[in-house]
Scaffold this active site. Structure first.
Site, mmCIF file in Angstrom:
data_model
loop_
_atom_site.group_PDB
_atom_site.id
_atom_site.type_symbol
_atom_site.label_atom_id
_atom_site.label_comp_id
_atom_site.label_asym_id
_atom_site.label_seq_id
_atom_site.Cartn_x
_atom_site.Cartn_y
_atom_site.Cartn_z
ATOM 1 C CB SER A 97 -14.579 -1.658 48.550
ATOM 2 O OG SER A 97 -13.404 -2.531 48.329
ATOM 3 C CE1 TYR B 199 -15.697 -5.353 52.240
ATOM 4 C CE2 TYR B 199 -14.253 -5.925 50.533
ATOM 5 C CZ TYR B 199 -14.856 -4.848 51.771
ATOM 6 O OH TYR B 199 -15.313 -3.265 52.078
HETATM 7 N N1 LIG Z 1 -11.860 1.048 55.333
HETATM 8 C C1 LIG Z 1 -11.247 0.179 53.939
HETATM 9 O O1 LIG Z 1 -10.362 0.010 53.746
HETATM 10 C C2 LIG Z 1 -12.538 -0.056 52.959
HETATM 11 C C3 LIG Z 1 -12.386 -0.100 51.948
HETATM 12 C C4 LIG Z 1 -13.078 -0.268 51.308
HETATM 13 C C5 LIG Z 1 -14.481 0.094 51.641
HETATM 14 N N2 LIG Z 1 -14.831 0.388 52.858
HETATM 15 C C6 LIG Z 1 -16.069 -0.212 53.542
HETATM 16 O O2 LIG Z 1 -15.724 0.919 54.566
HETATM 17 C C7 LIG Z 1 -17.518 0.767 55.262
HETATM 18 C C8 LIG Z 1 -16.583 1.079 56.344
HETATM 19 O O3 LIG Z 1 -15.750 0.123 56.663
HETATM 20 P P1 LIG Z 1 -14.905 1.062 58.022
HETATM 21 O O4 LIG Z 1 -13.425 0.193 57.426
HETATM 22 O O5 LIG Z 1 -15.118 1.870 58.652
HETATM 23 O O6 LIG Z 1 -14.890 -0.545 58.581
HETATM 24 P P2 LIG Z 1 -15.954 -0.776 60.632
HETATM 25 O O7 LIG Z 1 -14.937 -2.329 60.882
HETATM 26 O O8 LIG Z 1 -13.946 -0.114 61.101
HETATM 27 O O9 LIG Z 1 -16.951 -0.031 61.030
HETATM 28 C C9 LIG Z 1 -18.255 -1.058 60.547
HETATM 29 C C10 LIG Z 1 -19.176 -0.602 60.963
HETATM 30 O O10 LIG Z 1 -20.513 -1.221 60.711
HETATM 31 C C11 LIG Z 1 -20.981 -1.462 61.553
HETATM 32 N N3 LIG Z 1 -21.461 -3.002 61.297
HETATM 33 C C12 LIG Z 1 -21.376 -4.588 60.583
HETATM 34 N N4 LIG Z 1 -22.614 -5.249 60.884
HETATM 35 C C13 LIG Z 1 -23.805 -4.446 60.826
HETATM 36 C C14 LIG Z 1 -24.840 -4.748 60.590
HETATM 37 N N5 LIG Z 1 -25.957 -5.536 59.946
HETATM 38 N N6 LIG Z 1 -25.947 -3.441 60.862
HETATM 39 C C15 LIG Z 1 -24.811 -2.498 61.405
HETATM 40 N N7 LIG Z 1 -24.289 -2.362 61.974
HETATM 41 C C16 LIG Z 1 -23.029 -3.135 61.638
HETATM 42 C C17 LIG Z 1 -19.835 -2.243 62.734
HETATM 43 O O11 LIG Z 1 -20.595 -2.295 64.199
HETATM 44 C C18 LIG Z 1 -18.705 -0.589 62.402
HETATM 45 O O12 LIG Z 1 -19.329 0.364 63.628
HETATM 46 C C19 LIG Z 1 -17.837 -0.476 54.624
HETATM 47 O O13 LIG Z 1 -18.705 -0.967 54.039
HETATM 48 C C20 LIG Z 1 -16.071 -1.696 54.298
HETATM 49 O O14 LIG Z 1 -17.200 -2.639 53.264
HETATM 50 C C21 LIG Z 1 -13.488 0.021 53.656
#
Ligand SMILES: NC(=O)c1ccc[n+]([C@@H]2O[C@H](COP(=O)([O-])OP(=O)(O)OC[C@H]3O[C@@H](n4cnc5c(N)ncnc54)[C@H](O)[C@@H]3O)[C@@H](O)[C@H]2O)c1
Length: 248
Positions: A127, A139
């Site tokens: 991230s 986080y």
């Molecule tokens: N959206 C953003 O702006 C952003 C920015 C930087 C990093 N990220 C990272 O990108 C990745 C995806 O994020 P996103 O935005 O798609 O989030 P999201 O919340 O839409 O999706 C996350 C998914 O992870 C699953 N999950 C949660 N806990 C879990 C577990 N214990 N075992 C298996 N699956 C699990 C959830 O059910 C969900 O389907 C994450 O690692 C997040 O930290 C997101």
């Protein structure tokens, strides 16, 4: 699809029920990979796997060994956030977030690396919070720890021909960011040189690139996909203030 950049490769994606993980799974499939989409919430075409549970990973490894004999890619995408501030976050909050964001990728690498032949690739989803200070402390610390895990894994798995890289998304429109206060979105846009948020489809090409042989000499690398958010070290407001007619 025959002849895609990932034809003949088996790739596991965690957190693939929605958001970036679902988009990554779809993009990898379009490139010819056999994708094993997993998530703690099962859905259509998604195998249930809680990344924090070693038994779930052991079951998945058994399944992959029986069904395919090898695994060529792992996208450690599953992640959670917890927006408690420094003065209110608890040790339990820290453990819970780190269990998913750090221990999850560790368990994935430990269980699947033994099935990976030379040429395989792991992509860890970090991230922009891993490159700067960021207000949700559980986080932020978890994503900084994931950087350390990625570097160590690249070091240890390199001699076996397995690459490990990290991507650092900025603000990407998903349900995770939709759950934040509107001010979070607005201030991110203000601090992002490209002046907008990103989409999941702007993250997936990087994941495909890092999993396929086009990136065969890249390991231990960290690549932001953040519209420039983390590139300017906080000086964008200085630059913008002078552009607004305040002189040079
Ligand atoms: N959206 C953003 O702006 C952003 C920015 C930087 C990093 N990220 C990272 O990108 C990745 C995806 O994020 P996103 O935005 O798609 O989030 P999201 O919340 O839409 O999706 C996350 C998914 O992870 C699953 N999950 C949660 N806990 C879990 C577990 N214990 N075992 C298996 N699956 C699990 C959830 O059910 C969900 O389907 C994450 O690692 C997040 O930290 C997101």
């Amino acid at each position: 699809m025959n002849g895609g950049r990932l034809a003949g490769k088996v790739v596991v994606v965690t957190g693939a029920a929605r958001g970036q993980g679902a988009a990554e799974a779809a993009a990898l499939e379009r490139e010819g990979a056999t994708v094993v989409a997993t998530d703690v919430n099962s859905g259509e075409g998604v195998r249930r796997l809680d990344v924090t549970l070693a038994d779930d990973w052991a079951d998945l490894a058994d399944h992959l060994r029986d069904a395919y004999g090898a695994v060529h890619g792992l996208v450690n995408n599953a992640g959670i956030t917890w927006r408690a501030r420094l003065d209110e976050v608890t040790a339990e909050d820290m453990s819970c977030v780190h269990a998913v964001n750090v221990n999850g990728p560790l368990l994935g690498i430990q269980h699947l690396a033994p099935l990976m032949p030379p040429g395989s690739s792991v992509v860890n989803v970090g991230s922009s919070a891993a490159l700067t200070a960021h207000y949700p402390v559980a986080y932020t610390t978890s994503k900084w720890a994931l950087r350390g895990l990625s570097k160590t894994a690249a070091l240890e798995l390199g001699p076996r021909g397995i690459r490990v890289n990290t991507i650092h998304p900025g603000f990407i429109e998903t349900e995770m960011t939709a759950s934040a206060a509107p001010a979070f979105r607005e201030s991110n846009i203000r601090e992002t040189p490209l002046g907008r948020v990103g989409t999941v489809d702007e993250v997936t090409p990087l994941v495909v690139f890092l999993l396929c042989d086009d990136s065969s000499f890249i390991t231990g690398a960290e690549i932001p996909v953040d519209g420039g958010l983390t590139s300017h070290g906080g000086v964008k407001s200085v630059s913008d203030a002078l552009l607004d007619g305040a002189g040079r």
